[in-house]
Motif scaffolding. Structure first.
Motif, PDB file in Angstrom:
ATOM      1  N   ILE A  70       0.852  -1.185   0.000  1.00 18.88           N
ATOM      2  CA  ILE A  70       0.000   0.000   0.000  1.00 18.88           C
ATOM      3  C   ILE A  70       0.893   1.242   0.000  1.00 18.88           C
ATOM      4  N   ALA A  71       0.506   2.226  -0.789  1.00 19.39           N
ATOM      5  CA  ALA A  71       1.167   3.547  -0.768  1.00 19.39           C
ATOM      6  C   ALA A  71       2.663   3.487  -1.030  1.00 19.39           C
ATOM      7  N   GLY A  72       3.114   2.493  -1.781  1.00 18.14           N
ATOM      8  CA  GLY A  72       4.503   2.453  -2.221  1.00 18.14           C
ATOM      9  C   GLY A  72       5.494   1.872  -1.247  1.00 18.14           C
ATOM     10  N   THR A  73       5.146   1.788   0.047  1.00 25.24           N
ATOM     11  CA  THR A  73       6.114   1.299   1.040  1.00 25.24           C
ATOM     12  C   THR A  73       5.494   0.403   2.107  1.00 25.24           C
ATOM     13  N   ILE A  74       4.188   0.437   2.293  1.00 27.87           N
ATOM     14  CA  ILE A  74       3.556  -0.206   3.447  1.00 27.87           C
ATOM     15  C   ILE A  74       3.210  -1.647   3.126  1.00 27.87           C
ATOM     16  N   GLU A  75       3.721  -2.563   3.945  1.00 26.11           N
ATOM     17  CA  GLU A  75       3.465  -3.988   3.790  1.00 26.11           C
ATOM     18  C   GLU A  75       2.500  -4.468   4.867  1.00 26.11           C
ATOM     19  N   PRO A  76       1.898  -5.648   4.676  1.00 24.77           N
ATOM     20  CA  PRO A  76       0.912  -6.127   5.660  1.00 24.77           C
ATOM     21  C   PRO A  76       1.436  -6.169   7.093  1.00 24.77           C
ATOM     22  N   ARG A  77       2.694  -6.521   7.277  1.00 26.72           N
ATOM     23  CA  ARG A  77       3.245  -6.619   8.631  1.00 26.72           C
ATOM     24  C   ARG A  77       3.355  -5.265   9.318  1.00 26.72           C
ATOM     25  N   ASP A  78       3.238  -4.173   8.540  1.00 25.97           N
ATOM     26  CA  ASP A  78       3.370  -2.832   9.109  1.00 25.97           C
ATOM     27  C   ASP A  78       2.085  -2.316   9.732  1.00 25.97           C
ATOM     28  N   ILE A  79       0.977  -3.028   9.540  1.00 23.79           N
ATOM     29  CA  ILE A  79      -0.336  -2.486   9.888  1.00 23.79           C
ATOM     30  C   ILE A  79      -1.015  -3.334  10.962  1.00 23.79           C
ATOM     31  N   ARG A  80      -1.601  -2.646  11.911  1.00 26.90           N
ATOM     32  CA  ARG A  80      -2.545  -3.259  12.844  1.00 26.90           C
ATOM     33  C   ARG A  80      -3.858  -2.511  12.672  1.00 26.90           C
ATOM     34  N   GLY A  81      -4.893  -3.207  12.258  1.00 28.77           N
ATOM     35  CA  GLY A  81      -6.152  -2.525  11.973  1.00 28.77           C
ATOM     36  C   GLY A  81      -6.324  -2.320  10.483  1.00 28.77           C
ATOM     37  N   GLU A  82      -6.674  -1.109  10.067  1.00 28.31           N
ATOM     38  CA  GLU A  82      -6.974  -0.830   8.661  1.00 28.31           C
ATOM     39  C   GLU A  82      -6.244   0.416   8.195  1.00 28.31           C
ATOM     40  N   ILE A  83      -6.099   0.525   6.871  1.00 26.24           N
ATOM     41  CA  ILE A  83      -5.430   1.678   6.281  1.00 26.24           C
ATOM     42  C   ILE A  83      -6.223   2.155   5.074  1.00 26.24           C
ATOM     43  N   LEU A  84      -6.346   3.470   4.939  1.00 28.38           N
ATOM     44  CA  LEU A  84      -7.042   4.087   3.812  1.00 28.38           C
ATOM     45  C   LEU A  84      -6.010   4.714   2.873  1.00 28.38           C
ATOM     46  N   ARG A  85      -5.358   3.885   2.077  1.00 27.16           N
ATOM     47  CA  ARG A  85      -4.393   4.372   1.092  1.00 27.16           C
ATOM     48  C   ARG A  85      -4.530   3.539  -0.175  1.00 27.16           C
ATOM     49  N   THR A  86      -3.801   3.913  -1.210  1.00 28.96           N
ATOM     50  CA  THR A  86      -3.933   3.274  -2.516  1.00 28.96           C
ATOM     51  C   THR A  86      -2.981   2.083  -2.661  1.00 28.96           C
ATOM     52  N   PRO A  87      -3.464   0.930  -3.143  1.00 29.89           N
ATOM     53  CA  PRO A  87      -2.575  -0.214  -3.403  1.00 29.89           C
ATOM     54  C   PRO A  87      -1.546   0.119  -4.476  1.00 29.89           C
ATOM     55  N   THR A  88      -0.334  -0.403  -4.295  1.00 28.81           N
ATOM     56  CA  THR A  88       0.735  -0.141  -5.261  1.00 28.81           C
ATOM     57  C   THR A  88       1.425  -1.405  -5.768  1.00 28.81           C
ATOM     58  N   SER A  89       1.113  -2.562  -5.187  1.00 27.04           N
ATOM     59  CA  SER A  89       1.673  -3.812  -5.704  1.00 27.04           C
ATOM     60  C   SER A  89       0.745  -4.943  -5.293  1.00 27.04           C
ATOM     61  N   SER A  90       0.704  -5.979  -6.129  1.00 30.75           N
ATOM     62  CA  SER A  90      -0.212  -7.081  -5.833  1.00 30.75           C
ATOM     63  C   SER A  90       0.257  -8.351  -6.515  1.00 30.75           C
ATOM     64  N   SER A  91      -0.324  -9.456  -6.078  1.00 33.48           N
ATOM     65  CA  SER A  91      -0.168 -10.737  -6.757  1.00 33.48           C
ATOM     66  C   SER A  91      -1.398 -10.928  -7.635  1.00 33.48           C
ATOM     67  N   THR A  92      -1.188 -10.910  -8.944  1.00 31.76           N
ATOM     68  CA  THR A  92      -2.293 -10.959  -9.897  1.00 31.76           C
ATOM     69  C   THR A  92      -3.061 -12.273  -9.785  1.00 31.76           C
ATOM     70  N   MET A  93      -4.357 -12.216 -10.029  1.00 32.48           N
ATOM     71  CA  MET A  93      -5.187 -13.412  -9.949  1.00 32.48           C
ATOM     72  C   MET A  93      -4.649 -14.482 -10.902  1.00 32.48           C
ATOM     73  N   PRO A  94      -4.560 -15.730 -10.432  1.00 35.93           N
ATOM     74  CA  PRO A  94      -3.938 -16.792 -11.243  1.00 35.93           C
ATOM     75  C   PRO A  94      -4.561 -16.971 -12.618  1.00 35.93           C
ATOM     76  N   SER A  95      -5.881 -16.791 -12.738  1.00 34.28           N
ATOM     77  CA  SER A  95      -6.506 -16.986 -14.055  1.00 34.28           C
ATOM     78  C   SER A  95      -5.965 -15.996 -15.074  1.00 34.28           C
ATOM     79  N   LEU A  96      -5.696 -14.761 -14.654  1.00 36.79           N
ATOM     80  CA  LEU A  96      -5.142 -13.769 -15.568  1.00 36.79           C
ATOM     81  C   LEU A  96      -3.669 -14.069 -15.852  1.00 36.79           C
ATOM     82  N   VAL A  97      -2.941 -14.502 -14.827  1.00 36.28           N
ATOM     83  CA  VAL A  97      -1.534 -14.855 -15.021  1.00 36.28           C
ATOM     84  C   VAL A  97      -1.400 -15.932 -16.088  1.00 36.28           C
ATOM     85  N   VAL A  98      -2.162 -17.010 -15.952  1.00 30.62           N
ATOM     86  CA  VAL A  98      -2.007 -18.115 -16.901  1.00 30.62           C
ATOM     87  C   VAL A  98      -2.588 -17.757 -18.261  1.00 30.62           C
TER      88      VAL A  98
END
Length: 375
Positions: free
Chosen positions: A79-107
């Motif tokens: 999230i937001a270019g630097t924030i990883e899941p381990r950095d957060i407790r609770g929720e965050i209101l920012r924009t996603p910046t990296s993801s693991s694409t859904m497998p159906s689209l990958v293949v």
């Protein structure tokens, strides 16, 4: 078999049953590559609370984490270019910046790339490294180069790939520049959206090479294109359809809108096209061809809703509002954005609104053209 092996086989069977995983080499890759190893850092899931989308972390010790890793869904990993899941407790209101694409689209993309034994492949956007691993399994590490702009993301992918026994050539840098040291390539695949196919990609391929990329704009309608490189250094092909969406390449992210123009300036006329027409994916894509660097926002102004399109770099803008059932547009700057959009959409509609998979794409060193045939 362990649980993750069962999940891999189930995923491969599901994708095969849907006609997305079509060839034995890629079925073998999906069954062999453990997707969860590329999600050891956790992922974010959207909160279902009302209001703006919030994101909360899902870590490996969360119930159902392993099963979610093999679900056919894209999983946000940064999230937001630097924030990883381990950095957060609770929720965050920012924009996603990296993801693991859904497998159906990958293949689907890997199948569309039509890789053969011995091909050299350049991947733009390493991400978690899952698709990189699938490609390594298919053709071997030595033939795979993957470029990632974010050094933290690249480092995590490198660790996950190594843990799975894959050692491709990983590069930290701007994937839009390709990687000339590994050229020439037989295949280039981009796992990010691009405004234009960079000339560097074409220059770094052999004649007959295939480039697979998602063409996008700042109105955020995008489509997958498969292009073949000619001997004269141009690339031609078609859109593949399916409303494919990827995060834009970071160097091509839209600029801040900054100070908005004076919407009382400019020229006003009745609008022939409602801004609500842009809610339709195909119409928005056609409109975007005429104004790829226009951004769209909605404002409440003087007691009425205005739809604003603005090209920050060009200084052009168009503001539309409904005046007692009639849409009115006011435009300013050196170009008339809405005039160009209306003309392109009118031509497309006049030609029978051909589907996007009928669109043809031609890329040269200095231009990109997207055309369609009347129905």
């Amino acid at each position: 078999m362990t649980d993750d092996k069962v999940l891999r086989v189930c995923l491969a069977e599901q994708l095969s049953d849907r006609g997305l995983l079509c060839t034995p080499p890629w079925r073998s890759a999906v069954k062999s590559v453990p997707r969860h190893e590329f999600l050891r850092g956790g992922f974010f899931e959207p909160s279902h609370a009302l209001g703006p989308t919030a994101w909360r972390p899902v870590m490996p010790d969360t119930d159902g984490w392993l099963e979610r890793c093999y679900a056919d869904e894209s999983l946000v990993t940064q999230i937001a270019g630097t924030i990883e899941p381990r950095d957060i407790r609770g929720e965050i209101l920012r924009t996603p910046t990296s993801s693991s694409t859904m497998p159906s689209l990958v293949v689907r993309m890997l199948e569309e790339l039509q890789i053969k034994d011995g091909h050299r492949v350049l991947e733009v956007g390493t991400g978690t490294g899952y698709s990189t691993a699938l490609t390594c399994h298919r053709i071997g590490d030595d033939l795979v180069t993957s470029v990632e702009v974010d050094p933290t993301v690249s480092g995590a992918a490198s660790a996950a790939l190594g843990a799975c026994g894959y050692f491709p050539h990983l590069v930290v840098g701007d994937g839009l520049a390709g990687h000339p040291q590994g050229a020439p390539y037989d295949r280039i695949i981009a796992t990010c959206g691009v405004l234009d196919v960079p000339s560097a990609w074409i220059e770094q391929t052999r004649p007959g090479a295939v480039i697979l990329a998602t063409l996008c704009g700042w109105l955020y309608s995008s489509e997958l294109a498969r292009l073949t490189v000619d001997e004269n250094g141009t690339a031609h092909g078609r859109l593949l359809g399916g409303q494919i969406s990827f995060m834009l390449a970071r160097p091509q992210q839209p600029p801040s809108l900054g100070l908005l123009p004076d919407l009382n300036d400019g020229d006003e006329r009745p609008a022939h096209l409602s801004p609500e027409a842009l809610d339709d994916w195909n119409t928005r894509f056609v409109a975007q061809l005429a104004a790829p660097r226009a951004q769209r926002v909605t404002l409440d102004r003087d007691g009425r809703t205005q739809h604003l399109l603005i090209d920050v770099a060009a200084g052009a803008w168009a503001a539309l509002h409904n005046d007692d059932g009639t849409w009115v547009v006011r435009q300013g700057g050196p170009d008339r954005l809405w005039d160009a959009i209306e003309a392109n959409v009118a031509q497309w509609r006049g030609d029978g609104t051909p589907p996007l998979e009928d669109f043809e794409v031609s890329i040269t060193a200095s231009s990109r053209t997207v055309t369609w045939s009347s129905r």
